[in-house]
Write a protein that holds these residues in place. Structure first.
Motif, PDB file in Angstrom:
ATOM      1  N   THR A 130       0.829  -1.217   0.000  1.00 15.54           N
ATOM      2  CA  THR A 130       0.000   0.000   0.000  1.00 15.54           C
ATOM      3  C   THR A 130       0.859   1.261   0.000  1.00 15.54           C
ATOM      4  OG1 THR A 130      -0.133  -0.052   2.430  1.00 15.54           O
ATOM      5  CG2 THR A 130      -1.906  -1.139   1.209  1.00 15.54           C
ATOM      6  N   ARG A 138       5.604  -1.351  -4.087  1.00 13.81           N
ATOM      7  CA  ARG A 138       4.390  -2.164  -4.075  1.00 13.81           C
ATOM      8  C   ARG A 138       4.599  -3.460  -4.850  1.00 13.81           C
ATOM      9  NH1 ARG A 138      -0.760   0.546  -6.021  1.00 13.81           N
ATOM     10  NH2 ARG A 138      -1.652  -1.051  -4.676  1.00 13.81           N
ATOM     11  N   PHE A 161      -6.842  -5.611  -4.685  1.00  8.55           N
ATOM     12  CA  PHE A 161      -6.044  -4.777  -5.586  1.00  8.55           C
ATOM     13  C   PHE A 161      -6.192  -5.159  -7.057  1.00  8.55           C
ATOM     14  CE2 PHE A 161      -3.955  -5.164  -1.460  1.00  8.55           C
ATOM     15  CZ  PHE A 161      -3.785  -3.834  -1.096  1.00  8.55           C
ATOM     16  N   ASP A 164      -6.646  -2.241  -9.292  1.00 10.74           N
ATOM     17  CA  ASP A 164      -5.731  -1.134  -9.026  1.00 10.74           C
ATOM     18  C   ASP A 164      -5.162  -0.618 -10.351  1.00 10.74           C
ATOM     19  OD1 ASP A 164      -3.334   0.378  -8.260  1.00 10.74           O
ATOM     20  OD2 ASP A 164      -3.641  -0.473  -6.269  1.00 10.74           O
ATOM     21  N   GLU A 166      -2.817   1.824 -10.793  1.00 12.15           N
ATOM     22  CA  GLU A 166      -1.465   2.387 -10.822  1.00 12.15           C
ATOM     23  C   GLU A 166      -0.618   1.598 -11.815  1.00 12.15           C
ATOM     24  OE1 GLU A 166       2.152   3.928  -7.957  1.00 12.15           O
ATOM     25  OE2 GLU A 166       0.710   2.515  -7.116  1.00 12.15           O
ATOM     26  N   THR A 179      -0.893  -2.271 -15.385  1.00 14.77           N
ATOM     27  CA  THR A 179      -1.400  -1.779 -14.107  1.00 14.77           C
ATOM     28  C   THR A 179      -1.055  -2.790 -13.014  1.00 14.77           C
ATOM     29  OG1 THR A 179      -3.561  -2.864 -14.289  1.00 14.77           O
ATOM     30  CG2 THR A 179      -3.341  -0.666 -15.276  1.00 14.77           C
ATOM     31  N   GLY A 181      -3.136  -3.995 -10.982  1.00 16.46           N
ATOM     32  CA  GLY A 181      -4.200  -4.994 -11.025  1.00 16.46           C
ATOM     33  C   GLY A 181      -3.939  -6.074 -12.054  1.00 16.46           C
TER      34      GLY A 181
END
Length: 216
Positions: A130, A138, A161, A164, A166, A179, A181
């Motif tokens: 996180t 991460r 996640f 997610d 990002e 990503t 995810g």
């Protein structure tokens, strides 16, 4: 009940609670507790690398390792770009399972194994996955989970996640952005990770994961 008894009971409760919290914070390791379930060739290159033996030996705390990840990691491959002699080997998989040519092992995998030697707690691993400062902090946290945690627990770790957004470029030298995810979905469905393999997920657990995964 007098005040002294209340005070004693309160101390006992706090002591019991603290003990339970410490127990829950212990992160049990799955598989080989000496190798972290890493490919033997990668592990040997990590252990004999100057970076691991000299630079990382100086790091004694979790926070020092996190800082090192922030400054040194720019991809999640096991080998640095162009350092591996893959002549005659199948691309990505390195030929036979567990066999491949050596090269310069990446700072990412050296730090991954360094974390393993620190015997991280559940709270520390949660702090990695996180972390707000770098997708590579991460990413290594999630890889640590994939290598060291029981297959039946992977879904519980990764499920929050899976969407997610990002982004992280996982390829040495760049050029493979995904990503967080999507990376985790790959961790859950593919054994192969560039020139190495994750630990195998037993078929019954894999089938359960596949049923739970959202449709693309």
């Amino acid at each position: 009940m007098d005040g002294q008894q209340v005070c004693n009971d309160s101390k006992l409760y706090k002591k019991s609670t603290t003990k339970e919290e410490k127990k829950n914070n212990v992160l049990q390791l799955w598989g080989n507790e000496r190798t972290m379930n890493l490919n033997p060739l990668i592990l040997e290159n990590i252990r004999t690398s100057y970076y691991f033996k000299v630079n990382l030996r100086k790091l004694k705390t979790y926070h020092e390792v996190v800082d090192e990840i922030y400054y040194r990691v720019g991809h999640l491959e096991p080998w640095e770009k162009g350092s591996r002699n893959t002549t005659g080997l199948t691309a990505l998989c390195g030929g036979v399972r567990g066999v491949g040519a050596g090269g310069i092992v990446s700072s990412a995998y050296c730090l991954l194994y360094k974390m393993f030697t620190l015997k991280m707690t559940r709270k520390q691993v949660n702090g990695l996955i996180t972390h707000p400062d770098s997708p590579y902090i991460r990413g290594l946290g999630f890889m640590y989970i994939r290598y060291t945690q029981p297959p039946q627990d992977l879904w519980e770790w990764f499920e929050p996640f899976l969407n997610d957004k990002e982004e992280i470029d996982v390829k040495a030298g760049g050029g493979h952005v995904m990503t967080i995810g999507d990376m985790l979905k790959r961790f859950l469905t593919k054994l192969q990770w560039f020139s190495t393999f994750f630990p195998r997920i037993p078929q019954p657990i894999q089938q359960t994961i596949d049923r739970k995964l959202p449709l693309p």
